[in-house]
Design a protein around this motif. Structure first.
Motif, PDB file in Angstrom:
ATOM      1  N   HIS A 173      28.950  12.432   4.783  1.00 27.05           N
ATOM      2  CA  HIS A 173      30.250  12.197   4.132  1.00 27.05           C
ATOM      3  C   HIS A 173      31.359  11.833   5.125  1.00 27.05           C
ATOM      4  O   HIS A 173      32.297  11.134   4.771  1.00 27.05           O
ATOM      5  CB  HIS A 173      30.670  13.406   3.283  1.00 27.05           C
ATOM      6  N   ASP A 174      31.230  12.291   6.367  1.00 26.85           N
ATOM      7  CA  ASP A 174      32.271  12.009   7.364  1.00 26.85           C
ATOM      8  C   ASP A 174      31.798  11.037   8.449  1.00 26.85           C
ATOM      9  O   ASP A 174      32.395  10.965   9.523  1.00 26.85           O
ATOM     10  CB  ASP A 174      32.732  13.313   8.032  1.00 26.85           C
TER      11      ASP A 174
ATOM     12  N   HIS B  99      38.354   7.224   6.470  1.00 23.48           N
ATOM     13  CA  HIS B  99      36.956   7.572   6.766  1.00 23.48           C
ATOM     14  C   HIS B  99      36.089   7.709   5.517  1.00 23.48           C
ATOM     15  O   HIS B  99      34.897   7.401   5.548  1.00 23.48           O
ATOM     16  CB  HIS B  99      36.890   8.863   7.601  1.00 23.48           C
TER      17      HIS B  99
ATOM     18  N   HIS C  52      36.652  11.957  -1.552  1.00 25.52           N
ATOM     19  CA  HIS C  52      36.658  13.326  -1.010  1.00 25.52           C
ATOM     20  C   HIS C  52      37.821  13.546  -0.042  1.00 25.52           C
ATOM     21  O   HIS C  52      38.313  14.668   0.098  1.00 25.52           O
ATOM     22  CB  HIS C  52      35.312  13.690  -0.361  1.00 25.52           C
TER      23      HIS C  52
ATOM     24  N   ASP D 132      32.638  21.439   1.853  1.00 28.62           N
ATOM     25  CA  ASP D 132      33.320  20.677   2.906  1.00 28.62           C
ATOM     26  C   ASP D 132      34.429  21.484   3.595  1.00 28.62           C
ATOM     27  O   ASP D 132      34.418  21.656   4.820  1.00 28.62           O
ATOM     28  CB  ASP D 132      33.880  19.376   2.296  1.00 28.62           C
TER      29      ASP D 132
HETATM   30 FE   LIG Z   1      35.987  13.895   5.153  1.00 27.63          FE
END
Ligand SMILES: [Fe+2]
Ligand SMILES: [Fe+2]
Length: 195
Positions: free
Chosen positions: A86-87, A97, A120, A159
């Motif tokens: 996800h990052d 990002h 997100h 997260d």
């Molecule tokens: Fe993130």
């Protein structure tokens, strides 16, 4: 990357003079290139290692920890891979990002997971935007969206809490086979007839 002889390369210098043979040659190199995508993604994920960005753990271990929590919570493989990656845009997309992970994984994941990845960053902002002079409730603009709760849950459960150096985080090896399976077959692409 290995050097390819001129016989294996297209002859054109401008696409307007391309031939079927040229495109057969280009097509032949695409298959092995596409097959190695998981390797390139994993390599880039590893490149997040050592980059703390001011956090208690580096971005690579934050990614592993997010995936570990999702995996231990019984999420399916595609979700866990989304959590892991996800990052992945942190290095090349410091201002957006979330868009990078969403775009890279778009061919391989559901629209729901794609939406979650893409948004997100705004949803995660609930935990810190007010410290930056921003509106922590920016995510409220999506309150009526069908995947609002789904995305909020990702940030809340996996997260925002994955910055714990003491957490028993699983190694990348645990997730590698999952990444390879999820990235094995694209479902959506302009290059696919059904897209
Ligand atoms: Fe993130
Ligand atoms: Fe994150």
């Amino acid at each position: 990357m290995a050097e390819v002889s001129t016989e294996e390369r297209a002859a054109f210098h401008e696409m307007t003079s391309g031939t079927a043979t040229d495109w057969q040659r280009i097509g032949a190199s695409f298959a092995p290139f596409a097959k190695a995508l998981p390797d390139r993604m994993l390599e880039h994920l590893r490149a997040l290692g050592g980059d703390y960005g001011g956090y208690a753990i580096d971005r690579f271990h934050h990614s592993l920890q997010t995936a570990t929590r999702a995996h231990r919570d019984g999420r399916d493989e595609e979700y866990v891979v989304c959590a892991l990656l996800h990052d992945i845009g942190d290095l090349l997309g410091p201002y957006n990002h979330a868009d990078i992970a969403a775009s890279m994984l778009k061919p391989f994941i559901s629209e729901k997971n794609h939406w979650m990845l893409e948004h997100h960053g705004i949803f995660q902002g609930y935990y810190f935007f007010h410290y930056l002079g921003l509106d922590r409730n920016m995510r409220d603009r999506f309150r009526d969206h069908e995947w609002y709760a789904y995305t909020l849950e990702f940030c809340d459960k996996y997260d925002q809490n994955s910055f714990d150096p003491e957490y028993d985080t699983l190694p990348l090896e645990t997730f590698e086979p999952m990444v390879r399976r999820v990235l094995a077959t694209p479902k959506r692409s302009i290059y696919l007839a059904e897209a």
